[in-house]
Write an enzyme that holds these catalytic residues in place. Structure first.
Site: not given
Ligand code: AP5
Ligand code: MG
Length: 190
Positions: A14, A89, A134, A145
């Protein structure tokens, strides 16, 4: 306004694909995860509350998140559009977003659903954990997660499917190849 929800499990790309979308379409970006991590790093009260949930791989309460989106949108009145990354979410968040966007006479134009198998997600996040700093990039939290995603977040996809705005994107392959599919989906609605 062009409003895009970038949707998918943890590690589905994402954040990575949001960067491409920003460059290509000149949109504003809101990542609720990034905003929460900023609150943690600046030691705010909200950050302390969020950290307890995030470290366990659980969701932060809806009212906290919806409040953040509300104040963000308030500053976006003249934007070309917004990318929502990691939000909504829960179905309650999706409903709240729809209500908020109504006040700006706009809605979600497309929800991009990144499909990536669990084994690949785990590999990516473990790998990222080596450098990301992280606190949620460890195997135990990653597993929670994924469960949280399946139980609480996946139903959001049905919400957008019913509205006819959800598009499935194959999230495995090179970043550029995935973005080519994303671009097709966005160009079809803009
Ligand atoms: P990346 O682009 O970082 O993926 P992502 O989907 O953004 O992953 P996140 O870990 O950020 O998702 P998340 O939903 O768990 O975390 P968030 O911060 O939203 O890519 C991942 C890796 O893969 C990278 O190293 C990248 O380089 C690699 N990659 C990308 N594309 C690739 C490809 N094509 N091939 C190979 N490698 C690739 O949330 C964190 C926490 O915050 C949640 O658990 C929750 O506690 C809280 N939170 C956030 N938003 C909310 C909400 N709306 N409601 C409630 N709690 C929330
Ligand atoms: Mg992210």
């Amino acid at each position: 306004m062009l409003n895009i929800v970038i949707f998918g499990p943890p590690g589905s790309g994402k954040g990575t694909q949001s960067e491409n979308l920003i460059k290509t379409y000149n949109l504003e970006h809101i990542s609720t995860g990034d905003l929460l991590r900023k609150e943690i790093s600046t030691n705010t009260q909200l950050g302390a509350l969020a950290k307890g949930h995030m470290d366990k791989g659980e969701l932060v309460p809806d009212d906290v998140i919806i409040g953040m989106i509300d104040s963000f949108l308030d500053k976006m009145k003249n934007a070309n559009g917004v990318i929502f990354d990691g939000f909504p979410r829960t179905v309650a968040q999706a409903e709240a977003l729809q209500e908020l966007l109504k006040t700006y006479k706009t809605d979600v134009n497309v929800t991009l659903n990144l499909n990536v198998p669990d084994e690949e997600l785990i590999t990516r996040l473990i790998e990222r954990g080596k450098t990301s700093g992280r606190s949620d990039d460890n195997l135990e939290t990653i597993k929670t997660r994924l469960q949280t995603y399946n139980n609480q977040t996946k139903p959001v996809l049905d919400f957008y499917k019913k509205q006819g705005v959800a598009v499935d994107i194959k999230g495995v392959g090179t970043i550029d190849a995935i973005f080519a599919d994303i671009k097709k989906a966005v160009d079809a609605v803009k």
